[in-house]
Design a protein around this motif. Structure first.
Motif, mmCIF file in Angstrom:
data_model
loop_
_atom_site.group_PDB
_atom_site.id
_atom_site.type_symbol
_atom_site.label_atom_id
_atom_site.label_comp_id
_atom_site.label_asym_id
_atom_site.label_seq_id
_atom_site.Cartn_x
_atom_site.Cartn_y
_atom_site.Cartn_z
ATOM 1 N N ILE A 68 0.749 -1.127 0.055
ATOM 2 C CA ILE A 68 -0.121 0.040 0.086
ATOM 3 C C ILE A 68 0.976 1.199 0.129
ATOM 4 C CG2 ILE A 68 -1.524 1.320 1.354
ATOM 5 C CD1 ILE A 68 -3.025 -0.823 -0.040
ATOM 6 N N ARG A 69 1.779 1.222 0.760
ATOM 7 C CA ARG A 69 2.872 2.357 0.825
ATOM 8 C C ARG A 69 3.580 2.596 -0.606
ATOM 9 N NH1 ARG A 69 3.866 4.351 5.681
ATOM 10 N NH2 ARG A 69 3.339 3.143 7.815
ATOM 11 N N LYS A 70 3.936 1.636 -1.308
ATOM 12 C CA LYS A 70 4.331 1.858 -2.490
ATOM 13 C C LYS A 70 3.382 2.167 -3.553
ATOM 14 C CE LYS A 70 7.973 -1.878 -2.132
ATOM 15 N NZ LYS A 70 8.508 -3.100 -2.532
ATOM 16 N N ILE A 71 2.330 1.863 -3.352
ATOM 17 C CA ILE A 71 1.235 2.255 -4.173
ATOM 18 C C ILE A 71 0.910 3.759 -4.043
ATOM 19 C CG2 ILE A 71 -1.486 2.086 -4.753
ATOM 20 C CD1 ILE A 71 -1.114 -0.987 -4.180
ATOM 21 N N PHE A 72 0.909 4.418 -2.971
ATOM 22 C CA PHE A 72 0.446 5.707 -3.175
ATOM 23 C C PHE A 72 1.659 6.410 -2.981
ATOM 24 C CE2 PHE A 72 -3.374 3.557 -1.376
ATOM 25 C CZ PHE A 72 -4.215 4.714 -1.687
ATOM 26 N N ALA A 73 2.893 6.017 -2.803
ATOM 27 C CA ALA A 73 4.108 6.712 -3.088
ATOM 28 C C ALA A 73 4.283 7.008 -4.342
ATOM 29 C CB ALA A 73 5.185 6.168 -2.284
ATOM 30 N N HIS A 74 3.932 6.205 -5.327
ATOM 31 C CA HIS A 74 3.875 6.421 -6.752
ATOM 32 C C HIS A 74 4.320 7.828 -7.259
ATOM 33 C CE1 HIS A 74 4.289 5.496 -11.142
ATOM 34 N NE2 HIS A 74 3.266 6.475 -11.154
ATOM 35 N N GLY A 75 5.329 8.015 -8.049
ATOM 36 C CA GLY A 75 5.730 9.430 -8.636
ATOM 37 C C GLY A 75 6.584 10.182 -7.528
ATOM 38 N N THR A 76 7.047 9.507 -6.365
ATOM 39 C CA THR A 76 8.030 10.301 -5.444
ATOM 40 C C THR A 76 9.200 9.577 -5.672
ATOM 41 O OG1 THR A 76 7.566 8.752 -3.648
ATOM 42 C CG2 THR A 76 5.941 10.801 -3.862
ATOM 43 N N SER A 77 10.124 10.144 -4.858
ATOM 44 C CA SER A 77 11.499 9.635 -4.837
ATOM 45 C C SER A 77 11.351 8.206 -4.208
ATOM 46 C CB SER A 77 12.567 10.553 -4.189
ATOM 47 O OG SER A 77 11.929 11.034 -2.726
#
Length: 235
Positions: A152-161
């Motif tokens: 879930i963290r990876k999904i919502f962090a998409h597009g960040t560093s």
């Protein structure tokens, strides 16, 4: 199903015994060649929406198509964007089917779509259409109940560093030679989307009856909110 090609695809999809059978028939009929696959994606989504209850068959078939023909991911995104514009005209059943389909596609390991597809949803916390609330609530619930916290963290962090997934934009033209141009950027700016998602999660899902102590839903809800807030703070 307003063309012969789409009617043929419909017959193959609905007449197949399983996902592998449907995929193999589509390949043999040459329906997954560049540009021809666009109709396949649109038929899959249309059929999924019309089912009496969500059938994972459509999610698995869409994933197989995207694995075989990478450009299908772009068509998939555009088709959902078209659907978002029409949510208010859809039945609750169709909204639920499409929300569950999207949750499967975004939550899958092969990354058919990213959370960025939701940037075309009209977020308006003070006056959000009920159809949008229903769609996002079902989408988030399925995603939260079927995923691990780190995913879930990876999904919502998409597009960040914090996300190493490159973003590819296919620029198509019906008049070109069949070779789509691809523009690649390091990351997709989804700061506005994450801010809207954070507000939505707090406003609508924090009070969900599924948000109980010790549940996967609660753990993932908190992870999604934290990730949205942290990503925007760091950007």
């Amino acid at each position: 199903m307003n063309t012969d090609a789409r009617r043929s695809i419909f017959c193959i999809v609905m007449g197949s015994s399983d996902c592998n059978d449907a995929f193999e028939k589509l390949v043999r009929q040459g329906m997954l060649k560049p540009k021809a696959e666009r109709d396949v994606i649109r038929v899959i989504i249309q059929c999924c929406g019309e089912e009496k209850a969500f059938n994972p068959f459509y999610a698995y078939l869409a994933m197989r198509v995207c694995e075989f023909q990478q450009k299908s991911k772009f068509t998939l995104m555009l088709t959902f964007w078209d659907a978002f514009k029409q949510l208010e005209s859809f039945s609750v059943r169709k909204i639920a089917n499409l929300a569950k389909l999207l949750a499967h596609l975004i939550g899958s390991a092969n990354k058919c779509l990213t959370i960025g597809v939701l940037k075309r949803v009209e977020f308006s916390p003070s006056d959000m259409p009920e159809s949008v609330v229903v769609f996002l609530s079902i989408f988030m619930s399925v995603l939260f109940e079927s995923s691990e916290v780190e995913h879930i963290r990876k999904i919502f962090a998409h597009g960040t560093s914090n996300s190493s997934i490159p973003v590819k934009h296919h620029v198509d033209s019906d008049e070109d030679d069949g070779n789509d141009k691809v523009q690649t950027t390091k990351k997709e700016d989804l700061s506005d989307l994450r801010e809207s998602l954070s507000v939505f999660l707090l406003q609508y899902l924090k009070s969900s009856p599924k948000n109980v102590e010790g549940s996967a839903f609660r753990s993932n809800l908190l992870a999604a909110i934290e990730t949205c807030d942290e990503a925007n703070t760091d950007s």
